[in-house]
Scaffold this motif. Structure first.
Motif, PDB file in Angstrom:
ATOM      1  N   UNK A 133      -0.868 -18.264  16.323  1.00 18.22           N
ATOM      2  CA  UNK A 133      -1.472 -17.105  16.575  1.00 18.22           C
ATOM      3  C   UNK A 133      -1.718 -15.967  15.152  1.00 18.22           C
ATOM      4  N   UNK A 134      -2.496 -15.847  14.238  1.00 12.95           N
ATOM      5  CA  UNK A 134      -2.334 -14.501  13.404  1.00 12.95           C
ATOM      6  C   UNK A 134      -1.019 -15.527  12.624  1.00 12.95           C
ATOM      7  N   UNK A 135      -1.217 -16.155  12.472  1.00 11.44           N
ATOM      8  CA  UNK A 135      -0.299 -16.398  10.865  1.00 11.44           C
ATOM      9  C   UNK A 135      -1.103 -17.538  10.763  1.00 11.44           C
ATOM     10  N   UNK A 136      -0.896 -18.224   9.105  1.00 10.66           N
ATOM     11  CA  UNK A 136      -1.090 -19.147   8.389  1.00 10.66           C
ATOM     12  C   UNK A 136      -1.033 -20.764   9.552  1.00 10.66           C
ATOM     13  N   UNK A 137      -1.675 -22.084   9.422  1.00 10.41           N
ATOM     14  CA  UNK A 137      -1.232 -22.729  10.292  1.00 10.41           C
ATOM     15  C   UNK A 137       0.188 -23.740   9.211  1.00 10.41           C
ATOM     16  N   UNK A 138       0.324 -24.291  10.363  1.00 10.76           N
ATOM     17  CA  UNK A 138       1.378 -25.400   9.890  1.00 10.76           C
ATOM     18  C   UNK A 138       1.286 -26.073   8.323  1.00 10.76           C
ATOM     19  N   UNK A 139       1.810 -26.009   7.607  1.00  7.40           N
ATOM     20  CA  UNK A 139       1.483 -26.565   6.179  1.00  7.40           C
ATOM     21  C   UNK A 139       0.045 -26.655   6.568  1.00  7.40           C
ATOM     22  N   UNK A 140       0.248 -25.569   5.744  1.00 12.36           N
ATOM     23  CA  UNK A 140      -1.468 -25.658   5.674  1.00 12.36           C
ATOM     24  C   UNK A 140      -0.915 -24.706   3.845  1.00 12.36           C
ATOM     25  N   UNK A 141      -0.021 -23.882   3.739  1.00 18.78           N
ATOM     26  CA  UNK A 141       0.071 -23.683   2.487  1.00 18.78           C
ATOM     27  C   UNK A 141       1.970 -24.320   1.773  1.00 18.78           C
ATOM     28  N   UNK A 142       1.607 -25.096   1.193  1.00 17.57           N
ATOM     29  CA  UNK A 142       2.691 -25.933   0.344  1.00 17.57           C
ATOM     30  C   UNK A 142       3.298 -25.285  -0.429  1.00 17.57           C
ATOM     31  N   UNK A 143       1.976 -24.930  -1.475  1.00 18.83           N
ATOM     32  CA  UNK A 143       2.323 -24.673  -2.667  1.00 18.83           C
ATOM     33  C   UNK A 143       3.641 -23.517  -2.680  1.00 18.83           C
ATOM     34  N   UNK A 144       3.221 -22.408  -1.796  1.00 16.75           N
ATOM     35  CA  UNK A 144       3.759 -20.783  -2.102  1.00 16.75           C
ATOM     36  C   UNK A 144       4.340 -20.725  -0.297  1.00 16.75           C
ATOM     37  N   UNK A 145       5.021 -22.234   0.931  1.00 21.83           N
ATOM     38  CA  UNK A 145       5.063 -21.236   1.449  1.00 21.83           C
ATOM     39  C   UNK A 145       5.715 -21.826   2.742  1.00 21.83           C
ATOM     40  N   UNK A 146       6.724 -22.171   1.882  1.00 23.33           N
ATOM     41  CA  UNK A 146       8.097 -22.381   1.702  1.00 23.33           C
ATOM     42  C   UNK A 146       8.691 -23.152   3.045  1.00 23.33           C
TER      43      UNK A 146
END
Lengths: 620, 620
Positions: A133-146
């Protein structure tokens, strides 16, 4: 489950031309690299752990375990990966030094693993930046999420542990297995059709698959490799080549885009090509390596000429003054070259590894092992300001080594490389052993048919080029010695009880096959003298300049030795050696005086304080 | 309140060596620049407005007025400024074309002003990004927030309006005045002791102060200028020099950091130095200009060699293949040089303006006025891909002009420069008129003692170097003609009713002082032939290369003319002219064939589609 006879090495293919020897089969016993391994073990590892604590990157795992994230999380998206690289470095150091279960190293390793373990979710997910909660969802930011990038480093750490302490009960291997299983469920052939913006999970999965005998990890790595080049990560300012998502790996002509990403992906592709016997892919990778080394690699072995996107430039775009030449890209290049060496046995790959080790990796850490170059320029125009040893540098590029960086990938990358360095020294095949790097060392391994090959290497390399291999046990085998491409006039001499034979050793490799007796000596003489290297005429940025090299070392001119800024220095004669010191006649444009200036090894520049520096020195 | 005799010009100092002539005193009537002004008026302005609408940057003001922000706000922090630059361009275009109150231009101008006016807060605050619930607090993000930067552009727009339509009732001047008063209250000597991360408010305030006769605006500009160099903006990855906050303006040795910021700040400092008779500051700025032009400026006049931070490099760091040379930095350089020219009268400043106009500013827009170069490389190694005319480019650097950018500072900056270009052609002093730029034009102004100076300039410049000035009205005055530094062998000939006299015109300026009669003709002959320019020996990146220039134009070799990639081209002889076309014998390394390749003006490169290109061509 484990094959306990597996070499304790970072890369252990199931097929290919050469078999790696692990850190228990090759010991570096003295000299240039031993010194650096010692500082790495005595200073760098604790420096890194202390920074991982004080920066909050390791405490992030405690917050995850306590369920209080995202409050208080510190560091960038990829901060988790530094903990894993540190664990990998510790695991290799434990293996290298054969540390006891109650040793300080083991205790430190286990304490960190415990903290990582506590942060893993029940389904195997492990990342302090996403999914709560309060973070991005899993695998939702594949471009820059690392997210997948971080797991790739976790897998490499687990491989190091599995190969050096396969019977350890700390749990790291299970952590990695659960995470890898999750990745396969989420991103398998019927799962998300996606890749990570920073390649690394591929090379981690491939090796974890090899280490644990899990073919599906290797297949998952292959899937990720093949998914590159479809533009699925979207468009960014730097173009899709930044994450190698512009062209399929097997269709590319050269490494391109972000140079660490490019090398990590190429390494994984080489692993996949080897494991799946994908000859066209291996052929494509070798061709890409060739073009990249010819046209996109600095004389130091450094790669990446753009600061903006930490990326390769176009062919022939190699400005020395804006050489980014990231330390991690050099390490990535060694990873890629090593895999091609194992696959093909060709000495050109070991040549580049040596060039990169001496002139990129060795350049990064300061003498105390507590400061590092992130970028490795080949021309420093203004003297820098000494770094605050307590500060964290916001700048990757600097004229002086810094203790830590906001993006601090390089220090732990250097640490894991030094700790595992013995695994890059020699290999074996059915007939014998190949010596690729020259350092005082002992080698002892068993060939597939049971023959034991054991010898001791003595040398002052690279101070001089005499390498002495003394056989320790009677055995008939082939000893193969690499002859670097620069070593014109090399020779090999074999001393046995009965005779002495000498023969020339042309560049490439020289083989000595015989029934060796304990006490036999094979001497390789590599002529190490200062030499002038002219640039390729297509490299615009260094036209009318030369570099002085000596053996595997690139030399540099520093203002501290010239007694003046090197900006207007011009080569005024041939280099010479005076009492073991290379000197170069140098004219200054501003005064027209010619002085004989001492040169230093490039890896030694900026160790005496702020200085201006040139690798390429104009001749006109 | 207004001095309606003030020239309709962007910069009108109250003292200094030269007095500017405005767009109603100088009209460009044909030729190179008139063509570009025509396209600017007929195509670029409407293209910009259409993009400001479709990108949502202008609608942001409507959302602000409706009180619905921050929902729906689009664009970066500095998006507001593009509307102001567009208004400034429109204001100059109205002045240049003497547009009627019911003209389309006037209507467009007023409609945009109305939307801006509706967004202004009662206390004068005006910014769509800050200050509302859900937005950052006012002035809370000075490092990157660009609030004061945006207002600086608002002030420049208001100045353009005040000087071209001082009696207009649209309200823009009052909007600016309220905002400027707020800035003085908030940031005055007893207010926040702070600066904006992007210089611009300084130059806007200084000129608004001049235009409205408000000394306190000029004092506030001086305060902001003096506050640079104290590190108050904090540390960033690119260093404090990025926003010129490393060293006090008067203590700096050269322009450094972000090159647009550096030039805007230097321009403001020149304004302040002039208005406050601060001779030491003016001296420092002139010295900085000299070093910057010698060591940090491309042969095109372009400035800024770093992509990463859009910044100046070190002295002599001028790689052609990574020349960033931002269009806006070129415009900023013209702003700075123009202020030094007005202050000192020295022709070197007009020389650089000419070089930059022809080789940076003219390079940016495509023939249709609807696409632009943001960065202006001097060496393109790979042919590009044509830009989608409907797309917005994420990349500042490209090998082809793009219709719009995520950061789209350059198109409106070009538009305002072209619309006000006549104001940079000529100046006056007590004794006469100085002609700095050569274009078909009419000049008519009144000297302080009432003498009317009027003449007509005819020329094909820069196609050839013959400039013919015909006097329109009898008057005794001094006509000063700039002789560019490259114009070796220039001569001036004066034809009057009675005689013809000719004299050599050495580089610098030539004065013709006499009692002119209507019909008298002064002819300046500038020898315009292709010439070879060798680089300064300290510039490493172009050693062993030359550039071909012709008059004020830098020439380039394009693959489309060579019939092959220019990467391996080598100069094989002297340039020649064939039917008005400069050709150069070129050898290719790969074939050794010598061909005679046509060269194009650099500003014309990439107008015929994707191409590789070189300005600097190797000789070895």
């Amino acid at each position: 489950m484990f094959d306990t006879t597996t070499p304790a090495a970072p890369v252990v293919p199931t097929r290919g031309r050469l078999r790696p020897l692990g850190v228990s089969e090759v010991r570096i016993t003295g000299g240039f690299w031993s010194d650096r391994q010692a500082v790495n073990g005595s200073a760098t590892l604790s420096h890194i752990e202390s920074r991982l604590e004080s920066e909050g990157w390791l405490p992030n795992f405690d917050l995850a375990a306590a369920g209080t994230l995202p409050d208080g999380r510190r560091g960038r998206e990829f901060a988790d990966s530094e903990i894993y690289k540190y664990l990998e470095a510790l695991a290799w150091e434990i293996g290298r030094t054969d540390a006891a279960v109650d040793s300080d190293l083991e205790q430190r390793f286990r304490r960190v693993v415990d903290r990582v373990a506590a942060a893993q979710e029940p389904d195997g997910y492990l990342n302090t930046m996403f999914g709560r909660d309060g973070q991005g969802e899993r695998w939702s930011a594949l471009q820059w999420g690392h997210e997948l990038y971080c797991l790739g480093h976790l897998f490499q750490a687990a491989v190091a542990r599995a190969r050096t302490r396969p019977d350890a009960d700390d749990g790291l291997i299970d952590i990695a297995r659960r995470a890898a299983d999750l990745v396969c469920r989420e991103f398998g052939a019927t799962g998300r059709d996606a890749i990570c913006g920073h390649a690394e999970v591929e090379v981690g999965l491939a090796e974890l698959g090899r280490a644990l005998g899990e073919q599906r990890y290797i297949d998952q790595a292959a899937l990720f490799v093949e998914r590159h080049g479809r533009g699925s990560l979207g468009e960014i300012e730097f173009g899709r080549e930044y994450f190698q998502d512009d062209v399929a790996v097997r269709d590319a002509e050269a490494l391109r885009g972000h140079s660490v990403r490019a090398n990590y992906l190429s390494s994984a592709a080489a692993d996949v090509a080897t494991e799946l016997s994908d000859e066209p892919l291996l052929h494509a990778l070798r061709s890409q390596w060739g073009r990249t080394v010819e046209r996109r690699t600095y004389v130091t072995g450094g790669q990446g000429s753009h600061h903006q996107d930490e990326a390769f430039g176009d062919d022939w775009e190699l400005p020395p003054d804006r050489a980014y030449s990231e330390t991690c890209a050099g390490i990535g290049s060694i990873m890629f070259s090593w895999r091609l060496l194992l696959a093909t046995g060709e000495p050109q790959y070991a040549d580049l590894i040596e060039r990169t080790l001496f002139n990129v990796v060795a350049t990064s850490p300061g003498d105390d092992g507590r400061s590092f170059f992130y970028a490795n320029t080949l021309h420093q125009r203004t003297p820098g300001v000494p770094a605050d040893p307590d500060a964290t540098s916001m700048r990757a590029s600097s004229s002086l080594r810094a203790p830590w960086f906001e993006v601090s990938c390089c220090p732990p990358n250097v640490a894991r490389t030094f700790a595992s360095l013995a695994a890059y020294v020699a290999t074996a095949d059915d007939d014998g052993v190949q010596l690729h790097q020259y350092a005082p060392s002992t080698v002892r391994t068993t060939l597939p048919d049971g023959r034991v090959v054991a010898f001791e290497v003595s040398t002052n390399y690279p101070a001089d080029g005499d390498v002495r291999v003394m056989i320790s046990e009677d055995a008939e085998f082939t000893l193969t010695l690499r002859v670097p491409s620069w070593a014109e006039g090399a020779a090999v001499r074999v001393h046995s009880e009965d005779d002495v034979s000498e023969s020339p050793a042309p560049a490439g490799a020289v083989e000595v096959a015989r029934a060796f007796r304990a006490g036999d000596v094979v001497e390789l003489h590599l002529p190490i003298v200062a030499r002038i290297t002219s640039p390729h005429p297509m490299v615009d940025a260094v036209r009318g300049s030369v570099v002085i090299e000596r053996g595997p070392e690139v030399l540099a001119l520093e203002s501290i030795d010239l007694g003046a800024d090197v900006g207007d220095a011009v080569v005024a004669g041939d280099p010479a050696e005076r009492d073991g010191q290379v000197v170069l006649p140098v004219r200054r444009r501003s005064s027209d005086d010619v002085v004989e200036a001492p040169l230093v090894a490039y890896h030694d520049w900026a160790r005496r304080g702020p200085s201006t520096m040139r690798v390429w020195i104009p001749t006109v």
